[in-house]
Motif scaffolding. Sequence first.
Motif, short mmCIF file in Angstrom:
data_model
loop_
_atom_site.label_atom_id
_atom_site.label_comp_id
_atom_site.label_asym_id
_atom_site.label_seq_id
_atom_site.Cartn_x
_atom_site.Cartn_y
_atom_site.Cartn_z
N PRO A 42 -2.55 12.10 19.57
CA PRO A 42 -3.44 12.50 20.67
C PRO A 42 -4.23 11.34 21.27
N ASP A 43 -4.53 10.30 20.45
CA ASP A 43 -5.28 9.16 20.98
C ASP A 43 -4.38 8.14 21.66
N GLY A 44 -3.09 8.43 21.76
CA GLY A 44 -2.15 7.55 22.45
C GLY A 44 -1.44 6.57 21.55
N GLN A 45 -1.87 6.42 20.30
CA GLN A 45 -1.21 5.48 19.41
C GLN A 45 0.13 6.03 18.94
N CYS A 99 -10.35 13.10 9.46
CA CYS A 99 -9.16 13.07 8.61
C CYS A 99 -8.42 11.75 8.78
N ALA A 100 -8.24 11.32 10.03
CA ALA A 100 -7.49 10.09 10.29
C ALA A 100 -8.26 8.85 9.85
N ALA A 101 -9.60 8.95 9.76
CA ALA A 101 -10.37 7.83 9.23
C ALA A 101 -10.15 7.69 7.73
N LYS A 102 -10.01 8.83 7.05
CA LYS A 102 -9.78 8.81 5.61
C LYS A 102 -8.32 8.52 5.30
N TRP A 103 -7.44 9.01 6.16
CA TRP A 103 -6.00 8.83 5.98
C TRP A 103 -5.45 8.14 7.24
N PRO A 104 -5.58 6.82 7.34
CA PRO A 104 -5.16 6.13 8.56
C PRO A 104 -3.66 6.29 8.82
N PRO A 105 -3.30 6.71 10.02
CA PRO A 105 -1.87 6.81 10.36
C PRO A 105 -1.20 5.44 10.32
N ALA A 123 7.39 18.85 10.48
CA ALA A 123 8.49 17.90 10.65
C ALA A 123 9.42 18.30 11.78
N ALA A 124 9.47 19.56 12.12
CA ALA A 124 10.37 20.04 13.17
C ALA A 124 9.67 21.14 13.97
N PRO A 125 8.99 20.79 15.05
CA PRO A 125 8.86 19.44 15.60
C PRO A 125 7.89 18.59 14.80
N SER A 126 8.07 17.29 14.91
CA SER A 126 7.19 16.38 14.20
C SER A 126 5.82 16.36 14.87
N GLN A 127 4.79 16.65 14.08
CA GLN A 127 3.45 16.70 14.63
C GLN A 127 2.43 16.37 13.56
N SER A 128 1.44 15.55 13.93
CA SER A 128 0.34 15.23 13.03
C SER A 128 -0.81 16.18 13.27
N ASN A 129 -1.34 16.73 12.20
CA ASN A 129 -2.53 17.57 12.26
C ASN A 129 -3.70 16.91 11.54
N CYS A 130 -3.66 15.59 11.48
CA CYS A 130 -4.73 14.80 10.87
C CYS A 130 -5.34 13.91 11.94
N THR A 131 -6.49 14.30 12.45
CA THR A 131 -7.18 13.55 13.49
C THR A 131 -8.65 13.42 13.12
N ALA A 156 0.85 -1.19 0.00
CA ALA A 156 0.00 0.00 0.00
C ALA A 156 0.89 1.24 0.00
N ALA A 157 0.56 2.19 -0.87
CA ALA A 157 1.33 3.44 -0.92
C ALA A 157 1.17 4.20 0.40
N LEU A 158 2.23 4.87 0.80
CA LEU A 158 2.23 5.68 2.02
C LEU A 158 2.36 7.15 1.65
N TYR A 159 1.76 8.00 2.47
CA TYR A 159 1.63 9.41 2.14
C TYR A 159 2.08 10.32 3.27
N ARG A 160 2.28 11.61 2.91
CA ARG A 160 2.55 12.68 3.87
C ARG A 160 1.54 13.80 3.64
N PHE A 161 1.36 14.63 4.68
CA PHE A 161 0.34 15.67 4.68
C PHE A 161 1.03 17.02 4.85
N ASP A 162 0.78 17.95 3.92
CA ASP A 162 1.46 19.24 3.96
C ASP A 162 1.14 20.04 5.22
N ASP A 163 -0.02 19.79 5.84
CA ASP A 163 -0.39 20.55 7.05
C ASP A 163 0.31 20.03 8.30
N ASP A 164 0.98 18.88 8.21
CA ASP A 164 1.80 18.40 9.33
C ASP A 164 3.09 19.19 9.39
#
Length: 222
Positions: free
Chosen positions: A176-179, A145-151, A134-142, A124-132
Amino acid sequence: MTSLFTRPPLPGGAVRRAVVASVLALCGAASLTACGKTISIGDSSPPATSSAAAASPSATQSTSGAGNSALQVVDSTAQDAGLSGNGGTVVGAAVQEAPPKWVQLSAVTSADLSAAHLININQAALYRFDDDTAAPSQSNCTGACAAKWPPVTIQEGGNVYLAGVNPQQVGAIRRPDGQVQITVGGRPVYRFSGDSRPGDLNGQGVDGKWFAVGPTGEKATR
């Protein structure tokens, strides 16, 4: 040591080829972890001079009291480690009920995308999100969004196997959900629920913000 793998024809006629060396040094099965590194959750930026993980304050807090929270990044494939199956990863829109025991990141090229980009063990192809960030590393897909783009998640204490990816580029953050979510080049990594078959790249360019992720966390667009 550079290797090139040609995979059997995939559904839809797509063919993927693994690129770049998956092993920088020859190691016995008993010492595979010596070919990679140990990372603490929150260690998401590639170290400049050392493979030792330096936990950030947030990482120290999140792993406190959890002796098995560190991940092993192994510069070799799961097959080389004697593993089969998929570690518990899922495909497409399937919900990841529990984090996988292990994850493999492989750099490949394909007929649809000539730039090296990452896939998991299910191809399966893996992706990155421009709204995240990298320094510091942080996900802004919850949430939705996270249901459509599973981490791309992993069990605490799990192994990340590599083919064509430098171990220094691999890290992990706590969502944020601990995963625990894997990062590459500091960028959190995702699947796309709209990809149902090996070779699919249906998430490429969605909303002008989602792109296949390259081996150092870059956008793979060529």
